[in-house]
Design a protein around this motif. Structure first.
Motif, mmCIF file in Angstrom:
data_model
loop_
_atom_site.group_PDB
_atom_site.id
_atom_site.type_symbol
_atom_site.label_atom_id
_atom_site.label_comp_id
_atom_site.label_asym_id
_atom_site.label_seq_id
_atom_site.Cartn_x
_atom_site.Cartn_y
_atom_site.Cartn_z
ATOM 1 N N UNK A 225 43.510 41.222 37.608
ATOM 2 C CA UNK A 225 44.148 40.177 36.756
ATOM 3 C C UNK A 225 45.494 39.609 37.516
ATOM 4 N N UNK A 226 46.160 40.351 37.659
ATOM 5 C CA UNK A 226 47.734 40.061 37.844
ATOM 6 C C UNK A 226 47.594 39.418 39.401
ATOM 7 N N UNK A 227 46.736 40.027 40.392
ATOM 8 C CA UNK A 227 46.546 39.336 41.449
ATOM 9 C C UNK A 227 45.894 37.889 41.537
ATOM 10 N N UNK A 228 45.158 37.539 40.325
ATOM 11 C CA UNK A 228 44.382 36.321 40.643
ATOM 12 C C UNK A 228 45.389 35.377 39.899
ATOM 13 N N UNK A 229 46.368 35.718 38.891
ATOM 14 C CA UNK A 229 47.071 34.962 38.285
ATOM 15 C C UNK A 229 48.141 34.628 39.034
ATOM 16 N N UNK A 230 48.445 35.267 39.951
ATOM 17 C CA UNK A 230 49.656 35.202 40.956
ATOM 18 C C UNK A 230 49.219 34.096 42.010
ATOM 19 N N UNK A 231 48.133 34.014 42.143
ATOM 20 C CA UNK A 231 47.562 32.639 42.992
ATOM 21 C C UNK A 231 47.392 31.419 42.198
ATOM 22 N N UNK A 232 47.790 31.175 40.929
ATOM 23 C CA UNK A 232 47.532 30.006 40.394
ATOM 24 C C UNK A 232 48.598 28.917 41.025
ATOM 25 N N UNK A 233 48.032 27.412 41.005
ATOM 26 C CA UNK A 233 48.982 26.662 41.811
ATOM 27 C C UNK A 233 48.781 26.767 43.510
ATOM 28 N N UNK A 234 48.068 27.797 44.060
ATOM 29 C CA UNK A 234 48.215 27.867 45.441
ATOM 30 C C UNK A 234 46.694 27.393 45.947
ATOM 31 N N UNK A 235 46.319 27.493 47.421
ATOM 32 C CA UNK A 235 45.104 27.081 47.891
ATOM 33 C C UNK A 235 44.178 28.373 48.177
ATOM 34 N N UNK A 236 44.612 29.521 47.545
ATOM 35 C CA UNK A 236 44.441 30.847 48.036
ATOM 36 C C UNK A 236 42.689 30.821 47.462
ATOM 37 N N UNK A 237 41.796 31.458 48.381
ATOM 38 C CA UNK A 237 40.314 31.659 48.123
ATOM 39 C C UNK A 237 40.014 32.028 46.658
ATOM 40 N N UNK A 238 40.943 32.957 46.398
ATOM 41 C CA UNK A 238 40.554 33.421 44.905
ATOM 42 C C UNK A 238 40.688 32.587 43.846
ATOM 43 N N UNK A 239 41.359 31.440 44.162
ATOM 44 C CA UNK A 239 41.382 30.282 43.122
ATOM 45 C C UNK A 239 39.921 29.513 42.947
ATOM 46 N N UNK A 240 39.087 29.736 43.801
ATOM 47 C CA UNK A 240 37.709 29.088 43.966
ATOM 48 C C UNK A 240 36.665 29.896 43.326
#
Length: 278
Positions: A225-240
């Motif tokens: 969860x920390x990893x996913x939340x760290x990508x908020x606001x980016x275009x990382x594939x995890x945000x998709x």
């Protein structure tokens, strides 16, 4: 994957299978603190003596003790008081984790830059793990912090390999592909080599399995969860990804669709968490 990344991954896999891969060793101060922590009656003074031999580590622990996330009532300026504020268990775990930064060093500027990038991201995730653990679980925040610090430790031997094989340094994308593919297995090997507890050892190999659904919340869920939340606001594939379908959020009791910026308390806690570890 490219032909180059395939070759590097093949070389690393063969080295692992033949037990030829030289794994990093923990810094002496980390080993010293771990030995001290095994004494159930260890005093704050004794622990301060063990850690105090490392001036940089001492300074960093004092900074953590003064972190807004820990809400100290007054500034802490000495190691003894910092340990009292953090607690012996958290201090031991944190000192072990922070000391690992000493092995993230390289002679090649590109590799050194990449190592610092991995460490910086791991420190950010570790702070978030501490916050998530405290607010959403009954697990140990000190172990959650350590889990965050070591979740990408497997990148270290890959970057060491890259330094010894300059051809991969000409292809940054290939290097990133190898890290993503191989760091979970290597992380498992390193943490077993260091005799870390099993709940921590299992983190690198599982935190990217977003369909994983264990019977109860664990440190893998927290790192995930920390990893996913760290990508908020980016275009990382995890945000998709469809976060609402990821079991780890439900196990933490955290709504993945919450607007981080509109939830003032959560937003402030996350900001404090990402800057917790200096």
């Amino acid at each position: 994957m490219s032909e180059l990344s395939d070759k590097v991954l093949s070389d690393l896999t063969r080295a692992i299978e033949n037990d030829e891969l030289v794994l990093p060793t923990l810094p002496e101060v980390a080993l010293s603190v771990r030995r001290a922590a095994q004494d159930p009656d260890i005093s704050i003074g004794t622990l301060a003596s063990e850690i105090g031999s490392d001036a940089a580590l001492t300074t960093r622990l004092i900074k953590v003790a003064n972190s807004p996330l820990l809400r100290a009532h007054k500034d802490i300026t000495d190691l003894h008081t910092a340990i009292s504020r953090l607690g012996i268990n958290y201090t031991c775990t944190l000192a072990t984790g922070l000391a690992m930064e000493q092995i993230f060093q390289a002679t090649s500027p590109m590799v050194d830059r990449k190592m610092r990038e991995v460490w910086r991201k791991s420190s950010e995730i570790a702070g978030m793990c501490y916050m998530l653990c405290r607010h959403y679980t009954r697990l140990a925040p000190n172990e959650a912090t350590l889990a965050g610090l070591v979740h990408r430790i497997g990148a270290l031997p890959i970057l060491t390999y890259a330094e010894q094989h300059p051809e991969i340094l000409t292809d940054a994308r290939a290097l990133d592909q190898v890290i993503e593919q191989a760091h979970p297995l290597l992380g498992d090997r390193i943490l077993r080599h260091w005799e870390m507890p099993e709940p921590i050892v299992s983190v690198p190999g599982n935190y990217l399995d977003f369909s994983r659904n264990s019977p109860r919340v664990d440190y893998i869920d927290i790192v995930q969860v920390a990893t996913l939340l760290s990508y908020i606001g980016t275009e990382h594939p995890c945000t998709q990804l469809e976060w609402s379908e990821i079991p780890a959020f439900a196990k933490l009791g955290l709504d993945p669709n919450v607007d981080m910026h509109n939830d003032v308390e959560l937003h402030e806690s996350m900001n404090d968490a990402t800057g917790m570890l200096p």
